[in-house]
Write a protein that holds these residues in place. Structure first.
Motif: not given
Length: 197
Positions: A111-128
Motif C-alpha cells: 500500500a505504501w509502495i503504491v502510494y509513492e508510485l502514485y505520486r510520481c509524474a509518470w503515473m499522474q500522466n497516465l489515462n485516469q
C-alpha cells in the motif's frame, strides 16, 4: 493472503514482524489528525474486503484493496491494516496473532509502495482509468511478490507453494485492478478532495 501461525520459521516471523512494528510505530507517531477518520474507514474497508476468500494451501486468495488504501492514506495504511488484521485473527481466525506482523508487512508495505508510485509524474500522466487500474493491480502484485518471497526463503519445502500462490494470484491482480478502477472512479466523482496528490 494471510499466513497462518506456525507456517513460517520463528526467525522469519521475528525479522519481518520487527520491520512491521517499526513502520507501524512511525505511522502511529506521525499520522496527520485529518487522516484519522479516513484511516479508520480504510481499516473497515480492508476488513470487509477480505470476507470473500478462497482457501489455498497455507494461505487464502481474496480481495485486498491495498492499492486503494495506499493512495488514500499512504504510510498510515500500516495502522489501518494492523487493526483489521488483529480483528480478523481474533474474530474470524484468519492468519493468527503470532503471524500478524508478517501479514501486516505483506499487505501494508505494498500500500505504501503504491502510494509513492502514485505520486510520481509518470503515473499522474497516465489515462485516469489506466492509473486507477494500476493502483489495484500493483497493490495485489507487490503483496503477492512479498508473500511468495517470504514463503520461498522461509522453508525449502514451501518453494512449490510459493510458485503456485504467485500463479494463482495473477487472476487476483486483474480482479483487484478492475474493482479498484471502479472504486477510485467513484471516489474521484464524489470525494475528489481525498485523491489529491
Amino acid at each position: 493472503m494471510h499466513i497462518a501461525d506456525g507456517v513460517l520459521t520463528l526467525e522469519a516471523t521475528a525479522a519481518v514482524s520487527a520491520v512491521s512494528i517499526y513502520v507501524l510505530y512511525k505511522a502511529l507517531k506521525e499520522i496527520p489528525e485529518e487522516k484519522i477518520t479516513l484511516t479508520a474507514a480504510c481499516s473497515a474497508m480492508f476488513f470487509l474486503a477480505s470476507f470473500i476468500h478462497i482457501p489455498l494451501g497455507v494461505t487464502q486468495i481474496h480481495l485486498l484493496l491495498v492499492g486503494v488504501i495506499g493512495v488514500l492514506i499512504g504510510r498510515s495504511a500500516f495502522l489501518a491494516i494492523a487493526v483489521a488484521l488483529i480483528l480478523q485473527a481474533l474474530l474470524l481466525g484468519y492468519g493468527g496473532m503470532v503471524s500478524v506482523g508478517v501479514n501486516l508487512f505483506i499487505m501494508a508495505a505494498p500500500a505504501w509502495i503504491v502510494y509513492e508510485l502514485y505520486r510520481c509524474a509518470w503515473m499522474q500522466n497516465l489515462n485516469q482509468k489506466i492509473r486507477f487500474f494500476l493502483v489495484g493491480f500493483l497493490g495485489a502484485f507487490f503483496s503477492t511478490v512479498l508473500l511468495t518471497a517470504i514463503l520461498y526463503f522461509s522453508k525449502e519445502e514451501y518453494e512449490w507453494a510459493a510458485y503456485t500462490i504467485f500463479s494463482v494470484n495473477i487472476i487476483t491482480m486483474f480482479i483487484e485492478g478492475i474493482i479498484s478502477m471502479f472504486l477510485l472512479l467513484f471516489i474521484q466523482k464524489t470525494y475528489s478532495n481525498i485523491l489529491k496528490v
